[in-house]
Scaffold this motif. Structure first.
Motif, PDB file in Angstrom:
ATOM      1  N   ASN A 171       0.826  -1.207   0.000  1.00 23.20           N
ATOM      2  CA  ASN A 171       0.000   0.000   0.000  1.00 23.20           C
ATOM      3  C   ASN A 171       0.862   1.260   0.000  1.00 23.20           C
ATOM      4  O   ASN A 171       0.594   2.234  -0.706  1.00 23.20           O
ATOM      5  CB  ASN A 171      -0.927   0.003   1.222  1.00 23.20           C
ATOM      6  CG  ASN A 171      -2.056  -1.012   1.090  1.00 23.20           C
ATOM      7  OD1 ASN A 171      -2.462  -1.349  -0.029  1.00 23.20           O
ATOM      8  ND2 ASN A 171      -2.545  -1.517   2.210  1.00 23.20           N
ATOM      9  N   GLU A 172       1.943   1.213   0.818  1.00 18.97           N
ATOM     10  CA  GLU A 172       2.865   2.349   0.851  1.00 18.97           C
ATOM     11  C   GLU A 172       3.575   2.500  -0.491  1.00 18.97           C
ATOM     12  O   GLU A 172       3.766   3.612  -1.002  1.00 18.97           O
ATOM     13  CB  GLU A 172       3.883   2.153   1.973  1.00 18.97           C
ATOM     14  CG  GLU A 172       4.824   3.337   2.141  1.00 18.97           C
ATOM     15  CD  GLU A 172       5.781   3.147   3.312  1.00 18.97           C
ATOM     16  OE1 GLU A 172       6.639   4.013   3.507  1.00 18.97           O
ATOM     17  OE2 GLU A 172       5.650   2.117   4.015  1.00 18.97           O
ATOM     18  N   LEU A 173       3.983   1.352  -1.064  1.00 14.42           N
ATOM     19  CA  LEU A 173       4.622   1.386  -2.378  1.00 14.42           C
ATOM     20  C   LEU A 173       3.687   1.996  -3.409  1.00 14.42           C
ATOM     21  O   LEU A 173       4.095   2.826  -4.227  1.00 14.42           O
ATOM     22  CB  LEU A 173       5.010  -0.043  -2.787  1.00 14.42           C
ATOM     23  CG  LEU A 173       5.520  -0.219  -4.228  1.00 14.42           C
ATOM     24  CD1 LEU A 173       6.835   0.530  -4.431  1.00 14.42           C
ATOM     25  CD2 LEU A 173       5.691  -1.698  -4.563  1.00 14.42           C
ATOM     26  N   ASN A 174       2.445   1.584  -3.363  1.00 17.57           N
ATOM     27  CA  ASN A 174       1.476   2.081  -4.338  1.00 17.57           C
ATOM     28  C   ASN A 174       1.282   3.591  -4.205  1.00 17.57           C
ATOM     29  O   ASN A 174       1.196   4.313  -5.197  1.00 17.57           O
ATOM     30  CB  ASN A 174       0.148   1.349  -4.153  1.00 17.57           C
ATOM     31  CG  ASN A 174      -0.850   1.696  -5.243  1.00 17.57           C
ATOM     32  OD1 ASN A 174      -0.504   1.775  -6.411  1.00 17.57           O
ATOM     33  ND2 ASN A 174      -2.102   1.908  -4.861  1.00 17.57           N
ATOM     34  N   SER A 175       1.218   4.083  -2.935  1.00 14.90           N
ATOM     35  CA  SER A 175       1.000   5.520  -2.728  1.00 14.90           C
ATOM     36  C   SER A 175       2.228   6.329  -3.140  1.00 14.90           C
ATOM     37  O   SER A 175       2.115   7.467  -3.588  1.00 14.90           O
ATOM     38  CB  SER A 175       0.661   5.775  -1.254  1.00 14.90           C
ATOM     39  OG  SER A 175       1.745   5.387  -0.427  1.00 14.90           O
ATOM     40  N   ASN A 176       3.411   5.744  -2.959  1.00 16.39           N
ATOM     41  CA  ASN A 176       4.646   6.489  -3.265  1.00 16.39           C
ATOM     42  C   ASN A 176       5.091   6.332  -4.705  1.00 16.39           C
ATOM     43  O   ASN A 176       5.920   7.107  -5.183  1.00 16.39           O
ATOM     44  CB  ASN A 176       5.778   6.026  -2.343  1.00 16.39           C
ATOM     45  CG  ASN A 176       5.571   6.481  -0.909  1.00 16.39           C
ATOM     46  OD1 ASN A 176       4.955   7.514  -0.669  1.00 16.39           O
ATOM     47  ND2 ASN A 176       6.058   5.698   0.037  1.00 16.39           N
ATOM     48  N   PHE A 177       4.577   5.327  -5.393  1.00  8.08           N
ATOM     49  CA  PHE A 177       5.061   5.104  -6.750  1.00  8.08           C
ATOM     50  C   PHE A 177       4.613   6.217  -7.693  1.00  8.08           C
ATOM     51  O   PHE A 177       5.273   6.470  -8.706  1.00  8.08           O
ATOM     52  CB  PHE A 177       4.589   3.743  -7.287  1.00  8.08           C
ATOM     53  CG  PHE A 177       5.301   3.336  -8.533  1.00  8.08           C
ATOM     54  CD1 PHE A 177       6.567   2.770  -8.463  1.00  8.08           C
ATOM     55  CD2 PHE A 177       4.738   3.550  -9.789  1.00  8.08           C
ATOM     56  CE1 PHE A 177       7.240   2.421  -9.607  1.00  8.08           C
ATOM     57  CE2 PHE A 177       5.408   3.200 -10.928  1.00  8.08           C
ATOM     58  CZ  PHE A 177       6.667   2.629 -10.847  1.00  8.08           C
ATOM     59  N   ALA A 178       3.508   6.865  -7.359  1.00  8.31           N
ATOM     60  CA  ALA A 178       3.073   7.999  -8.179  1.00  8.31           C
ATOM     61  C   ALA A 178       4.151   9.076  -8.191  1.00  8.31           C
ATOM     62  O   ALA A 178       4.433   9.707  -9.224  1.00  8.31           O
ATOM     63  CB  ALA A 178       1.757   8.550  -7.654  1.00  8.31           C
ATOM     64  N   LYS A 179       4.772   9.297  -7.005  1.00  9.13           N
ATOM     65  CA  LYS A 179       5.877  10.261  -6.939  1.00  9.13           C
ATOM     66  C   LYS A 179       7.045   9.785  -7.798  1.00  9.13           C
ATOM     67  O   LYS A 179       7.691  10.566  -8.492  1.00  9.13           O
ATOM     68  CB  LYS A 179       6.326  10.439  -5.489  1.00  9.13           C
ATOM     69  CG  LYS A 179       5.226  10.973  -4.570  1.00  9.13           C
ATOM     70  CD  LYS A 179       5.728  11.051  -3.130  1.00  9.13           C
ATOM     71  CE  LYS A 179       4.619  11.534  -2.186  1.00  9.13           C
ATOM     72  NZ  LYS A 179       5.091  11.563  -0.771  1.00  9.13           N
ATOM     73  N   PHE A 180       7.301   8.490  -7.717  1.00 13.30           N
ATOM     74  CA  PHE A 180       8.375   7.941  -8.533  1.00 13.30           C
ATOM     75  C   PHE A 180       8.089   8.128 -10.017  1.00 13.30           C
ATOM     76  O   PHE A 180       8.975   8.468 -10.805  1.00 13.30           O
ATOM     77  CB  PHE A 180       8.547   6.446  -8.202  1.00 13.30           C
ATOM     78  CG  PHE A 180       9.509   5.730  -9.100  1.00 13.30           C
ATOM     79  CD1 PHE A 180      10.882   5.876  -8.935  1.00 13.30           C
ATOM     80  CD2 PHE A 180       9.046   4.910 -10.114  1.00 13.30           C
ATOM     81  CE1 PHE A 180      11.769   5.213  -9.762  1.00 13.30           C
ATOM     82  CE2 PHE A 180       9.923   4.248 -10.951  1.00 13.30           C
ATOM     83  CZ  PHE A 180      11.293   4.399 -10.771  1.00 13.30           C
TER      84      PHE A 180
END
Length: 622
Positions: A285-294
């Motif tokens: 879930n954290e990866l999913n939320s932060n991947f947009a930034k990536f």
């Protein structure tokens, strides 16, 4: 009857088993190995038993007694004949090996029952021959060697363990869609080979539950089904031996507590798995939320890679000019270094000459000082001499007085001694001449001395100035010598620095060469970077979608693991310990199984002095 050739794998399987059977007994002085060849009818009934016996030793056998219940005993590899006395068979063999055969009527330890069906109806191979339809062949093996053993102080019926291998060979031209209930099936397109290994009677000996029996695959029956286009009797061979492999997996150190501990670990592992899946869910879930930034950063990277590529192109274009300038600098420094060497040599020569000139001028300077002192002394002497000349001039008056007195005396003598008077007057005249000449000479001397004094004064003044100038020049000359030494030392340092600078310029040239090559590679890398970042940018959106799917999947995984734990592992832990008692029988009877296996070491009989082994080879008489 058409002969059926065994495929290589079937031959290898049987050969390996026979080798295994032949290595079952321990080393002894005399060994007896029996191979019981059994000819079976189509239904598994025994038609004939032929026992082949091999007795061997490390030394010549000589005279010995064998025990056997065989009939028609025949030496198959020698001329020696036995002396038979009931079950005692006496031999005298002058070799290490004895091979003989005989017939037996003894019941076999394994009973074979074979049944055939065609289209759901039981039949015989004779009636099925040449027909087509759905066929079924069942090979059922039963252990006939039952024993009564003591287990924990109680009597228990057990069977001598026999490892059996059943090999069935079917021609593929006549059999299709073959399936088996157990064992291994191999189809090479020409023949279909079925290999079935079993331990008849073992499940009764160990007395385990149905679940454990299925897990251990303690199957005594082989079932072969399929379609036949033209039924032909398949080739069926069965091998059996009481020799078992080492039961290393079930030794005296094996305890049920080990399994109980394993179940406990399994339960704890389930808890950890659930916790881990929860962390995985949170992490995804954290990866999913932060991947947009990536993903946003990837797009910036794509733009930046283009800027980098443009800068690399400019650098690549500038490096040849830089390389050429470095080569020009290196060439100029080489010439400067060569000229600097010549300059340093010239400075050394100049300093050497200056030192010599300085040393020569030191003498001149000393001479000037001495001349100045002499001129001063001359001036003083001449001044003193001029005063003495005046005194000498004054002294000529005395001579004139003497001459006058002589004239006076001569006057007085004119009358008395004219001759003496004349002599006196002559003397007076000579003295007057001397006085006058002295005055004239001294006057000239005085005049010359005045000129000399004037010249001495001028000389003294000039030498004084020369001495003062020489001292100043000598002092400056000394500074020049010191400056020359400093110049020589500095020129050497300059020469060394120029040499180092030239070496550095050569390295600079080499570096710019590498830079030029690297710039070319960097240009290619820049193009690859641009291409890669474009691809990364394209795939980043796909990956962003993947992280969304991953987050959803990890959520499903967490739910599944939670269900696995609650409905599976927890239930297994709860019920597992109650199932452990099902295999207690295996641990209890293991030693008895091994003992029964070792005791069954012959079929027709054996002398107590021999160690033995036995194997059974059964084949359907086609």
């Amino acid at each position: 009857m058409k002969r059926i050739n065994l495929p290589k794998k079937s031959i290898a399987t049987l050969t390996t088993l026979m080798l295994f059977l032949n290595t079952g007994f321990a080393f002894a002085d005399m060994k007896k190995d029996e191979s019981v060849y059994v000819v079976l009818k189509n239904n598994g009934d025994v038609e004939k038993r032929i026992v082949s016996t091999w007795i061997n030793s490390d030394e010549k056998l000589g005279k010995f007694k064998d025990v056997s219940n065989l009939k028609n005993i025949t030496n198959v590899k020698g001329d020696e004949k036995p002396i038979i006395d009931g079950s005692n068979v006496n031999w005298n063999v002058n070799k290490e090996d004895l091979y003989y055969k005989g017939d037996s009527k003894k019941q076999l330890p394994i009973d074979v029952d074979i049944k055939y069906q065609l289209n759901g109806k039981e039949s015989t191979p004779k009636d099925m021959k040449g027909k087509s339809g759905n066929f079924k062949i069942t090979v059922d093996l039963k252990n006939k060697e039952k024993r009564t053993c003591k287990i924990d102080g109680k009597n228990k019926e057990m069977y001598v363990p026999f490892l059996t291998a059943t090999e069935v060979l079917l021609q593929r031209d006549n059999f299709k869609n073959i399936k088996i209930n157990s064992g291994e099936l191999e189809d090479d397109g020409k023949n279909c080979s079925v290999t079935f290994a079993s331990f008849p009677g073992l499940k009764e000996s160990i007395d385990v539950s149905t679940d454990v029996e299925k897990y251990l695959k303690l199957e005594d029956k082989l079932v072969i089904e399929g379609k036949t286009t033209k039924f032909e009797m398949p080739s069926i061979m069965i091998m059996a031996t009481p020799q078992l492999p080492e039961l290393k997996g079930i030794d005296e150190n094996s305890t049920l507590s080990d399994l109980s501990q394993a179940l406990d670990k399994l339960k704890k592992g389930g808890d950890e798995l659930l916790n881990g899946s929860k962390k995985l869910l949170d992490g995804n879930n954290e990866l999913n939320s932060n991947f947009a930034k990536f993903d946003k950063g990837v797009k910036s990277l794509d733009k930046g890679s283009n800027d980098i590529n443009n800068g690399i192109s400019k650098l690549s274009k500038a490096t040849p000019t830089l390389n050429q300038g470095a080569k020009s600098i290196s060439s100029g420094l080489g010439q400067l270094n060569e000229s600097q060497g010549k300059f340093s040599n010239g400075v050394d020569s100049f300093v050497g000459s200056t030192n010599k000139l300085y040393q020569a001028y030191s003498g001149i300077h000393s001479g000037i000082e001495s001349a100045n002192e002499g001129a001063n002394a001359l001036q003083s002497g001449l001044s003193n001499g001029a005063g003495g000349v005046d005194s000498l001039i004054a002294s000529t008056g005395s001579i004139d007085k003497v001459a006058g007195n002589l004239n006076n005396v001569a006057s007085t003598l004119d009358e008395t001694n004219p001759e003496a008077a004349g002599q006196l007057r002559a003397m007076s005249g000579s003295l007057s001449q001397v006085s006058q000449g002295q005055r004239n000479g001294l006057s000239s001397l005085k005049s010359g001395m005045s000129s000399a004094v004037s010249g001495a004064n001028s000389l003294s003044a000039g030498l004084g100035k020369l001495s003062s100038g020489s001292s100043s020049f000598y002092s400056n000359f000394n500074s020049l010598v010191d400056a020359g030494s400093t110049l020589s030392s500095s020129s050497k340092k300059l020469s060394q620095a120029t040499s180092s600078l030239e070496n550095g310029s050569q390295k600079l040239v080499a570096g710019t060469d590498e830079l030029n090559k690297g710039a070319n590679q960097l240009t290619e890398g820049g193009k690859t970077l641009v291409s890669g970042t474009k691809q990364l940018n394209t795939n980043s959106s796909k990956l962003l979608k993947g992280t969304n799917d991953l987050a959803k999947g990890s959520n499903d995984l967490y739910k599944g693991v939670n269900k696995l734990k609650s409905e599976g592992l927890d239930k297994l832990y709860k019920e597992g310990n109650t199932k452990l008692s099902d295999i207690e029988g295996l641990l209890d009877v293991k030693d008895e199984i091994v003992r029964l296996s070792k005791e069954y070491n012959n079929f027709s009989g054996i002398s107590k002095d021999m160690d033995g082994s036995v194997k059974f080879i059964m084949k359907i008489n086609e």
